[in-house]
Design an enzyme around this catalytic site. Structure first.
Site, PDB file in Angstrom:
ATOM      1  N   HIS A 134      92.976  77.120  22.320  1.00  0.00           N
ATOM      2  CA  HIS A 134      92.542  78.383  22.729  1.00  0.00           C
ATOM      3  C   HIS A 134      93.833  79.200  23.686  1.00  0.00           C
ATOM      4  CE1 HIS A 134      88.592  77.593  21.001  1.00  0.00           C
ATOM      5  NE2 HIS A 134      88.535  79.099  20.693  1.00  0.00           N
ATOM      6  N   LYS A 138      90.557  82.039  27.983  1.00  0.00           N
ATOM      7  CA  LYS A 138      89.274  81.512  27.782  1.00  0.00           C
ATOM      8  C   LYS A 138      88.716  81.013  29.047  1.00  0.00           C
ATOM      9  CE  LYS A 138      86.429  79.039  24.355  1.00  0.00           C
ATOM     10  NZ  LYS A 138      85.467  80.304  24.398  1.00  0.00           N
TER      11      LYS A 138
HETATM   12  N1  LIG Z   1      81.093  84.090  18.520  1.00  0.00           N
HETATM   13  C1  LIG Z   1      82.282  84.254  18.229  1.00  0.00           C
HETATM   14  O1  LIG Z   1      82.852  84.427  17.166  1.00  0.00           O
HETATM   15  C2  LIG Z   1      83.402  84.643  19.560  1.00  0.00           C
HETATM   16  C3  LIG Z   1      82.749  84.358  20.777  1.00  0.00           C
HETATM   17  N2  LIG Z   1      83.659  84.507  21.770  1.00  0.00           N
HETATM   18  C4  LIG Z   1      83.085  84.626  23.340  1.00  0.00           C
HETATM   19  O2  LIG Z   1      82.663  85.829  23.564  1.00  0.00           O
HETATM   20  C5  LIG Z   1      83.093  85.873  24.917  1.00  0.00           C
HETATM   21  C6  LIG Z   1      83.701  87.079  25.297  1.00  0.00           C
HETATM   22  O3  LIG Z   1      85.153  86.815  25.070  1.00  0.00           O
HETATM   23  P1  LIG Z   1      86.448  87.488  25.212  1.00  0.00           P
HETATM   24  O4  LIG Z   1      85.926  89.101  24.829  1.00  0.00           O
HETATM   25  O5  LIG Z   1      87.458  87.073  25.083  1.00  0.00           O
HETATM   26  O6  LIG Z   1      86.213  87.804  27.000  1.00  0.00           O
HETATM   27  P2  LIG Z   1      86.671  88.840  27.991  1.00  0.00           P
HETATM   28  O7  LIG Z   1      86.641  88.218  29.127  1.00  0.00           O
HETATM   29  O8  LIG Z   1      88.071  89.492  27.255  1.00  0.00           O
HETATM   30  O9  LIG Z   1      85.538  89.984  27.886  1.00  0.00           O
HETATM   31  C7  LIG Z   1      84.329  89.720  28.712  1.00  0.00           C
HETATM   32  C8  LIG Z   1      83.904  91.382  28.982  1.00  0.00           C
HETATM   33  O10 LIG Z   1      82.467  90.925  29.338  1.00  0.00           O
HETATM   34  C9  LIG Z   1      82.588  91.860  30.559  1.00  0.00           C
HETATM   35  N3  LIG Z   1      81.071  91.665  31.296  1.00  0.00           N
HETATM   36  C10 LIG Z   1      81.099  90.468  32.092  1.00  0.00           C
HETATM   37  N4  LIG Z   1      79.713  90.757  32.665  1.00  0.00           N
HETATM   38  C11 LIG Z   1      79.232  91.582  32.021  1.00  0.00           C
HETATM   39  C12 LIG Z   1      77.826  92.256  32.025  1.00  0.00           C
HETATM   40  N5  LIG Z   1      76.979  91.660  32.775  1.00  0.00           N
HETATM   41  N6  LIG Z   1      77.600  93.401  31.187  1.00  0.00           N
HETATM   42  C13 LIG Z   1      78.550  94.072  30.654  1.00  0.00           C
HETATM   43  N7  LIG Z   1      79.574  93.522  30.418  1.00  0.00           N
HETATM   44  C14 LIG Z   1      80.054  92.210  30.966  1.00  0.00           C
HETATM   45  C15 LIG Z   1      83.732  91.779  31.288  1.00  0.00           C
HETATM   46  O11 LIG Z   1      83.955  92.789  32.180  1.00  0.00           O
HETATM   47  C16 LIG Z   1      84.706  91.713  30.253  1.00  0.00           C
HETATM   48  O12 LIG Z   1      85.286  93.022  29.854  1.00  0.00           O
HETATM   49  C17 LIG Z   1      83.210  84.331  25.401  1.00  0.00           C
HETATM   50  O13 LIG Z   1      82.005  83.604  25.771  1.00  0.00           O
HETATM   51  C18 LIG Z   1      84.075  83.684  24.072  1.00  0.00           C
HETATM   52  O14 LIG Z   1      83.810  82.315  23.959  1.00  0.00           O
HETATM   53  C19 LIG Z   1      84.960  85.083  21.713  1.00  0.00           C
HETATM   54  C20 LIG Z   1      85.389  85.164  20.463  1.00  0.00           C
HETATM   55  C21 LIG Z   1      84.649  85.048  19.312  1.00  0.00           C
HETATM   56  O1  LIG Z   2      86.972  82.563  23.683  1.00  0.00           O
HETATM   57  C1  LIG Z   2      87.182  82.667  22.418  1.00  0.00           C
HETATM   58  O2  LIG Z   2      88.485  83.235  22.303  1.00  0.00           O
HETATM   59  C2  LIG Z   2      86.364  81.983  21.578  1.00  0.00           C
HETATM   60  N1  LIG Z   2      85.308  81.648  21.773  1.00  0.00           N
HETATM   61  C3  LIG Z   2      84.336  81.199  20.883  1.00  0.00           C
HETATM   62  C4  LIG Z   2      84.151  79.756  21.136  1.00  0.00           C
HETATM   63  O3  LIG Z   2      83.930  79.186  22.327  1.00  0.00           O
HETATM   64  O4  LIG Z   2      84.071  78.683  20.362  1.00  0.00           O
HETATM   65  C5  LIG Z   2      84.788  81.386  19.500  1.00  0.00           C
HETATM   66  C6  LIG Z   2      86.141  81.326  19.119  1.00  0.00           C
HETATM   67  O5  LIG Z   2      86.636  79.913  19.169  1.00  0.00           O
HETATM   68  C7  LIG Z   2      87.090  82.386  20.142  1.00  0.00           C
END
Ligand SMILES: NC(=O)C1=CN([C@@H]2O[C@H](COP(=O)(O)OP(=O)(O)OC[C@H]3O[C@@H](n4cnc5c(N)ncnc54)[C@H](O)[C@@H]3O)[C@@H](O)[C@H]2O)C=CC1
Ligand SMILES: O=C(O)C1=N[C@H](C(=O)O)C[C@H](O)C1
Length: 250
Positions: A134, A138
């Site tokens: 990643h 992350k």
């Molecule tokens: N299920 C999927 O397909 C995917 C899951 N993810 C997951 O999504 C999550 C976020 O990833 P990113 O967007 O890369 O992180 P990021 O750090 O870019 O965004 C997270 C956002 O949430 C905000 N935040 C934190 N606490 C909050 C609250 N209590 N209320 C509202 N906003 C709040 C932060 O200020 C930030 O803007 C991670 O857990 C990641 O692993 C990421 C990509 C795909």
């Molecule tokens: O943090 C990410 O970027 C991603 N988070 C998810 C994970 O932890 O599996 C999904 C994807 O891998 C991207």
């Protein structure tokens, strides 16, 4: 045009949340009514039929609880869920849930297929290990996808009477050299500038190996899955774990 489904996004200024906001705004059947991040008032979500959460493992449970209590359906992409956290969400939903909560570690359709293929293949090999790769921003390791893959692989191998990971004669090792064990399966996490989200499941047997690899090159890869979940979650009261339950995989 028929009435639009209203959507709120938590984590709206983040990498995923901002991409979700753009995808919702581009969908004619959806209306973005709240785009919230840290410090914003969740009461704005009262106008949303469905809330999408891409925040942090530390913040997500409180958000889900708020949404369930407010009667909002929730699509959760945030990682960090284990059996205990899932049981907590089930407890909030109760025996006769009125709202749907989907927790999906990966919304990429190809990633879901990779997890399914890994589980199907797992019993045919002596060894299985997972390498997830990643972007360096992350915050959690190993990834939610790797954890879920390991759990599915371990279930399949246990059902077939096999050890989860396979043979390993390592007698001395530096801490971490053999990765972390998730449900008995070795999982290795790489954080590298230039990457988005990638995973390899390595399966090995006598004289041959099979490598299943998935690559997300761009966060738009997750959007068809997120929008599918937004459109379907109201039809699934209670807790659903994994996007595969919304896909026609037969
Ligand atoms: N299920 C999927 O397909 C995917 C899951 N993810 C997951 O999504 C999550 C976020 O990833 P990113 O967007 O890369 O992180 P990021 O750090 O870019 O965004 C997270 C956002 O949430 C905000 N935040 C934190 N606490 C909050 C609250 N209590 N209320 C509202 N906003 C709040 C932060 O200020 C930030 O803007 C991670 O857990 C990641 O692993 C990421 C990509 C795909
Ligand atoms: O943090 C990410 O970027 C991603 N988070 C998810 C994970 O932890 O599996 C999904 C994807 O891998 C991207």
């Amino acid at each position: 045009m028929s009435e639009q489904l209203t959507v709120g996004v938590l984590g709206a200024r983040g990498r995923m949340g901002s991409t979700v906001c753009a995808a919702v705004e581009a969908a004619p059947d959806l209306a973005l009514v709240a785009a919230l991040d840290v410090g914003d008032d969740r009461d704005a979500l009262a106008a949303a039929d469905v809330v999408v959460d891409f925040t942090t493992p530390d913040a997500v449970l409180d958000n889900v609880r708020w949404c369930v209590e407010a009667g909002r359906h929730v699509v959760v992409g945030t990682t960090g869920f284990d059996d205990q956290r899932l049981a907590t969400v089930r407890g909030w939903l109760g025996d006769a849930p009125k709202v749907g909560v989907l927790v999906a570690p990966n919304f990429g359709v190809a990633a879901v297929l990779m997890m399914m293929f890994a589980a199907r293949a797992a019993r045919f090999f002596d060894s299985v290990e997972i390498v997830e790769l990643h972007h360096p921003n992350k915050v959690d390791a190993p990834s939610g996808t790797a954890r879920r893959t390991a759990e599915l692989v371990a279930q399949a191998r246990t059902a077939a009477g096999l050890a989860p990971g396979g043979p390993d004669a390592t007698a001395t090792a530096l801490d971490g050299a053999r990765g972390a064990r998730v449900a008995g399966v070795p999982v290795h996490a790489v954080r590298l500038a230039g990457l988005v989200a990638h995973q390899e499941v390595l399966l090995g047997g006598a004289g041959e190996t099979l490598t299943l690899r998935h690559d997300s090159y761009d966060r738009t890869s997750f959007m068809p899955g997120v929008l599918l979940a937004v459109r379907r979650i109201a039809d699934r009261p209670g807790l659903t774990v994994g996007l595969e339950h919304l896909l026609d995989l037969d």
